[in-house]
Motif scaffolding. Structure first.
Motif, mmCIF file in Angstrom:
data_model
loop_
_atom_site.group_PDB
_atom_site.id
_atom_site.type_symbol
_atom_site.label_atom_id
_atom_site.label_comp_id
_atom_site.label_asym_id
_atom_site.label_seq_id
_atom_site.Cartn_x
_atom_site.Cartn_y
_atom_site.Cartn_z
ATOM 1 N N SER A 73 -7.644 38.112 32.399
ATOM 2 C CA SER A 73 -6.187 38.089 32.168
ATOM 3 C C SER A 73 -5.659 36.684 31.868
ATOM 4 O O SER A 73 -4.576 36.548 31.302
ATOM 5 C CB SER A 73 -5.454 38.685 33.367
ATOM 6 O OG SER A 73 -5.764 37.955 34.530
ATOM 7 N N ASP A 74 -6.401 35.635 32.205
ATOM 8 C CA ASP A 74 -5.969 34.279 31.869
ATOM 9 C C ASP A 74 -6.217 33.955 30.400
ATOM 10 O O ASP A 74 -5.494 33.173 29.797
ATOM 11 C CB ASP A 74 -6.693 33.239 32.736
ATOM 12 C CG ASP A 74 -6.224 33.257 34.174
ATOM 13 O OD1 ASP A 74 -5.062 33.651 34.424
ATOM 14 O OD2 ASP A 74 -7.016 32.879 35.052
ATOM 15 N N CYS A 75 -7.251 34.564 29.818
ATOM 16 C CA CYS A 75 -7.637 34.262 28.440
ATOM 17 C C CYS A 75 -7.146 35.296 27.424
ATOM 18 O O CYS A 75 -7.297 35.102 26.229
ATOM 19 C CB CYS A 75 -9.159 34.142 28.345
ATOM 20 S SG CYS A 75 -9.813 32.776 29.322
ATOM 21 N N HIS A 76 -6.588 36.386 27.927
ATOM 22 C CA HIS A 76 -6.092 37.444 27.031
ATOM 23 C C HIS A 76 -4.715 37.862 27.526
ATOM 24 O O HIS A 76 -4.576 38.444 28.590
ATOM 25 C CB HIS A 76 -7.042 38.635 27.071
ATOM 26 C CG HIS A 76 -6.845 39.638 25.974
ATOM 27 N ND1 HIS A 76 -5.626 40.222 25.689
ATOM 28 C CD2 HIS A 76 -7.724 40.168 25.103
ATOM 29 C CE1 HIS A 76 -5.786 41.068 24.688
ATOM 30 N NE2 HIS A 76 -7.043 41.058 24.306
ATOM 31 N N LYS A 77 -3.701 37.535 26.755
ATOM 32 C CA LYS A 77 -2.309 37.849 27.137
ATOM 33 C C LYS A 77 -1.770 39.036 26.343
ATOM 34 O O LYS A 77 -0.568 39.214 26.239
ATOM 35 C CB LYS A 77 -1.409 36.626 26.935
ATOM 36 C CG LYS A 77 -1.822 35.420 27.753
ATOM 37 C CD LYS A 77 -1.728 35.694 29.232
ATOM 38 C CE LYS A 77 -2.056 34.444 30.028
ATOM 39 N NZ LYS A 77 -2.232 34.723 31.439
ATOM 40 N N ARG A 78 -2.653 39.817 25.767
ATOM 41 C CA ARG A 78 -2.302 41.002 24.973
ATOM 42 C C ARG A 78 -1.350 40.658 23.828
ATOM 43 O O ARG A 78 -0.418 41.381 23.529
ATOM 44 C CB ARG A 78 -1.757 42.100 25.868
ATOM 45 C CG ARG A 78 -2.792 42.573 26.884
ATOM 46 C CD ARG A 78 -2.267 43.640 27.737
ATOM 47 N NE ARG A 78 -1.294 43.048 28.640
ATOM 48 C CZ ARG A 78 -0.774 43.642 29.679
ATOM 49 N NH1 ARG A 78 -1.120 44.860 29.967
ATOM 50 N NH2 ARG A 78 0.095 43.030 30.434
ATOM 51 N N THR A 79 -1.625 39.535 23.189
ATOM 52 C CA THR A 79 -0.836 39.086 22.048
ATOM 53 C C THR A 79 -1.050 40.045 20.881
ATOM 54 O O THR A 79 -2.174 40.247 20.453
ATOM 55 C CB THR A 79 -1.276 37.665 21.631
ATOM 56 O OG1 THR A 79 -1.192 36.809 22.767
ATOM 57 C CG2 THR A 79 -0.426 37.133 20.498
ATOM 58 N N PRO A 80 0.029 40.649 20.352
ATOM 59 C CA PRO A 80 -0.143 41.547 19.203
ATOM 60 C C PRO A 80 -0.239 40.763 17.896
ATOM 61 O O PRO A 80 0.526 39.828 17.671
ATOM 62 C CB PRO A 80 1.117 42.410 19.238
ATOM 63 C CG PRO A 80 2.139 41.557 19.923
ATOM 64 C CD PRO A 80 1.397 40.639 20.856
ATOM 65 N N HIS A 81 -1.203 41.130 17.076
ATOM 66 C CA HIS A 81 -1.388 40.446 15.796
ATOM 67 C C HIS A 81 -2.113 41.378 14.831
ATOM 68 O O HIS A 81 -3.042 42.062 15.233
ATOM 69 C CB HIS A 81 -2.221 39.175 16.000
ATOM 70 C CG HIS A 81 -2.101 38.212 14.872
ATOM 71 N ND1 HIS A 81 -2.705 38.411 13.651
ATOM 72 C CD2 HIS A 81 -1.451 37.030 14.783
ATOM 73 C CE1 HIS A 81 -2.423 37.395 12.862
ATOM 74 N NE2 HIS A 81 -1.662 36.549 13.508
ATOM 75 N N PRO A 82 -1.696 41.416 13.569
ATOM 76 C CA PRO A 82 -2.463 42.198 12.586
ATOM 77 C C PRO A 82 -3.867 41.597 12.447
ATOM 78 O O PRO A 82 -4.033 40.374 12.508
ATOM 79 C CB PRO A 82 -1.683 42.028 11.286
ATOM 80 C CG PRO A 82 -0.344 41.527 11.685
ATOM 81 C CD PRO A 82 -0.514 40.799 12.977
ATOM 82 N N ILE A 83 -4.862 42.430 12.249
ATOM 83 C CA ILE A 83 -6.244 41.980 12.134
ATOM 84 C C ILE A 83 -6.592 41.885 10.640
ATOM 85 O O ILE A 83 -6.547 42.897 9.933
ATOM 86 C CB ILE A 83 -7.201 42.955 12.860
ATOM 87 C CG1 ILE A 83 -6.753 43.172 14.312
ATOM 88 C CG2 ILE A 83 -8.640 42.472 12.769
ATOM 89 C CD1 ILE A 83 -6.688 41.926 15.166
ATOM 90 N N PRO A 84 -6.927 40.695 10.158
ATOM 91 C CA PRO A 84 -7.183 40.527 8.718
ATOM 92 C C PRO A 84 -8.214 41.509 8.153
ATOM 93 O O PRO A 84 -8.018 42.049 7.071
ATOM 94 C CB PRO A 84 -7.681 39.081 8.617
ATOM 95 C CG PRO A 84 -7.031 38.395 9.770
ATOM 96 C CD PRO A 84 -7.007 39.424 10.871
ATOM 97 N N ALA A 85 -9.296 41.753 8.857
ATOM 98 C CA ALA A 85 -10.327 42.670 8.347
ATOM 99 C C ALA A 85 -9.780 44.087 8.181
ATOM 100 O O ALA A 85 -10.139 44.795 7.238
ATOM 101 C CB ALA A 85 -11.533 42.679 9.278
#
Length: 130
Positions: A73-85
């Motif tokens: 949970s310290d390294c993953h904050k569930r940031t939403p982002h489109p995935i280029p692939a």
């Protein structure tokens, strides 16, 4: 940093808690591949970024859609982002949950001409209205 250009004061170097996300060139190669989930056991039940021990029963475990790896949970904050692939191969712009490390990589690449989409998927533009 030679990879991303970040400059730190000598006094601040010891306070840097994470490695440069761009130093791992394999992470840059993922931009054109939809990655499968590798499984927590393949990571020895540790966070892919910081190495903290994680498990499904004891701590919160988050899957990064960009790397296919698991993070604490310290390294993953569930940031939403489109995935280029996913955009390149499926025309899928849906934001997906990514780790901080992946967010740094994608933020860095947003400012550069890194991909020739027409070369990577020539059929993509045939189905998209101009």
């Amino acid at each position: 940093c030679r990879a991303c250009g970040v400059i730190l004061h000598k006094a601040c170097l010891n306070d840097a808690t994470r490695h440069c996300a761009l130093a791992n060139r394999d992470s840059l190669k993922l931009i054109t591949k939809i990655t499968p989930s590798y499984g927590l056991h393949q990571q020895n039940y540790s966070c892919f970024d910081c190495g903290t021990e994680i498990s499904y029963s004891g701590s919160k475990v988050y899957l990064c859609d960009y790397t296919g790896r698991y993070y604490c949970s310290d390294c993953h904050k569930r940031t939403p982002h489109p995935i280029p692939a996913r955009i390149i191969h499926n025309w899928d712009f849906k934001p997906r949950s990514i780790a901080l490390q992946s967010a740094e990589i994608l933020r860095y690449l947003e400012t550069r001409d890194y991909l020739n989409v027409e070369m990577l998927n020539p059929g993509l533009f045939k189905g998209v209205p101009h």
